[in-house]
Design an enzyme around this catalytic site. Structure first.
Site, PDB file in Angstrom:
ATOM      1  N   VAL A 291       0.800  -1.246  -0.137  1.00 45.88           N
ATOM      2  CA  VAL A 291      -0.053   0.054  -0.138  1.00 45.88           C
ATOM      3  C   VAL A 291       0.963   1.136   0.017  1.00 45.88           C
ATOM      4  CG1 VAL A 291      -1.681   1.183   1.270  1.00 45.88           C
ATOM      5  CG2 VAL A 291      -1.880  -1.081   1.296  1.00 45.88           C
ATOM      6  N   CYS A 292       0.625   2.149  -0.935  1.00 42.92           N
ATOM      7  CA  CYS A 292       1.353   3.506  -0.883  1.00 42.92           C
ATOM      8  C   CYS A 292       2.654   3.089  -1.130  1.00 42.92           C
ATOM      9  CB  CYS A 292       1.052   4.167   0.332  1.00 42.92           C
ATOM     10  SG  CYS A 292       1.467   6.007   0.408  1.00 42.92           S
ATOM     11  N   THR A 293       3.763   3.628  -0.270  1.00 46.54           N
ATOM     12  CA  THR A 293       5.128   3.450  -0.428  1.00 46.54           C
ATOM     13  C   THR A 293       5.534   2.304   0.184  1.00 46.54           C
ATOM     14  OG1 THR A 293       5.371   4.952   1.588  1.00 46.54           O
ATOM     15  CG2 THR A 293       5.746   6.079  -0.295  1.00 46.54           C
TER      16      THR A 293
ATOM     17  N   THR B 198       3.042   3.412  -6.901  1.00 45.50           N
ATOM     18  CA  THR B 198       3.037   3.819  -5.558  1.00 45.50           C
ATOM     19  C   THR B 198       2.312   5.085  -5.460  1.00 45.50           C
ATOM     20  OG1 THR B 198       4.625   4.021  -3.760  1.00 45.50           O
ATOM     21  CG2 THR B 198       5.110   4.815  -5.818  1.00 45.50           C
TER      22      THR B 198
END
Length: 319
Positions: free
Chosen positions: A104-106, A124
């Site tokens: 998730v995300c970074t 990302t």
């Protein structure tokens, strides 16, 4: 149906919503269909971690003590951009053995540091795509999608995109009705396919500082079918075309033509997803004029014509 273990790894500097968003989706699925998911959390040494918002998360156990999960979830946050080497080593060893490896995300930066994204397509948070691509040239970074699936690895965009991805995984496991029920409970839309854009044209561009240019931005959004040539927009802003074009680019970060293109595409996509309007009507109200002009714009930007886009992304059931 065999119970699936979902393990979320925790670390100092994690974004709390990256963890709790997907976990709430899987927890909702477990309530709906008991015995489907077993949710666990673990940190490198089993001690509580501090999130970016100041919340403290208490893991169930240490990473050293867990068995390989079905779904391994790696959240993002500042702590993932310079990750604990113990976390990277553990993910490098256990990630390939998970049935699904999810970031998730970074959190994608942790997977990349472990070498698990080499030769793969990933995404990302839009603000970190350039950095990830620069630091890991063997990874194909796509900054646009909400999430990307490549083999058993799935990467998602910023923060709430983890909820979109988790809903897609639940839909894969339990079917659309179950995912839709969870989306309704969480008051979110089961609507965003993976390759929808991370953000709208209005969010992608900066908001202009000067009121005449902000008025032009509002006008474009509200009237995509109007005359939106540089000359017409410049007249609305009471500037010469050359001065207007330069000022608009300087203050929004994109040219007037690109902004108009993005707004029209977004408007047409929304109508294709949310209405039963015909292609000809949508092409007219979105400012393309003809279905052929809209088809060319869709193929160029999305690689698919409008009719196929509607077939793939218009939900069968409306929440």
């Amino acid at each position: 149906m065999a119970q699936r273990t979902v393990l979320a790894v925790l670390f100092d500097g994690v974004q709390s919503l990256d963890v709790t968003g997907p976990v709430e989706v899987f927890a909702g699925a477990e309530l709906l269909s008991p015995g489907t998911y077993r949710i666990r959390t673990a940190s490198p040494d089993g001690t509580p971690v501090r999130t970016t918002s100041g919340l403290t998360l208490v893991p169930d156990e240490s990473l050293d003590g867990v068995s390989d999960p079905h779904t391994l979830l790696v959240p993002g946050g500042p702590g993932s951009l310079d990750p604990d080497p113990r976390l990277v080593d553990w993910v490098r060893e256990h990630g390939p053995r998970a049935v699904r490896l999810v970031s998730v995300c970074t959190g994608a930066a942790v997977l990349a540091a472990a070498g698990l994204l080499d030769g793969r397509r990933a995404t990302t948070h839009w603000a970190h795509c350039d950095r990830l691509a620069r630091e890991h040239p063997a990874v194909e970074i796509d900054p646009d999608p909400v999430y990307v699936r490549d083999g058993h690895i799935a990467t998602s965009a910023g923060v709430t995109a983890g909820i979109d991805l988790a809903l897609a995984l639940v839909e894969e496991d339990l079917g659309r009705d179950a995912a839709l029920a969870i989306a309704r409970h969480l008051v979110v839309f089961l609507r965003r396919p993976g390759n929808q854009a991370q953000f709208s044209a209005q969010l992608e561009a900066q908001i202009a500082h000067r009121e005449p240019l902000r008025d032009v931005q509002r006008f474009i959004t509200e009237r995509p079918d109007a005359d939106l040539t540089v000359e017409a927009l410049a007249a609305r802003a009471r500037l010469s075309p050359r001065h207007f074009a330069r000022a608009f680019r300087d203050e929004t970060g994109m040219t007037p033509g690109r902004y108009v293109d993005r707004v029209r595409l977004e408007h047409a996509r929304r109508l294709l997803e949310d209405t039963t309007d015909g292609i000809e009507e949508i092409s007219r109200t979105s400012g393309y004029g003809t279905p052929e002009a809209m088809r060319r714009a869709f193929v160029k930007a999305l690689g698919t014509p409008p009719a196929e886009y509607r077939r793939r992304f218009r939900p069968a059931t409306t929440p």
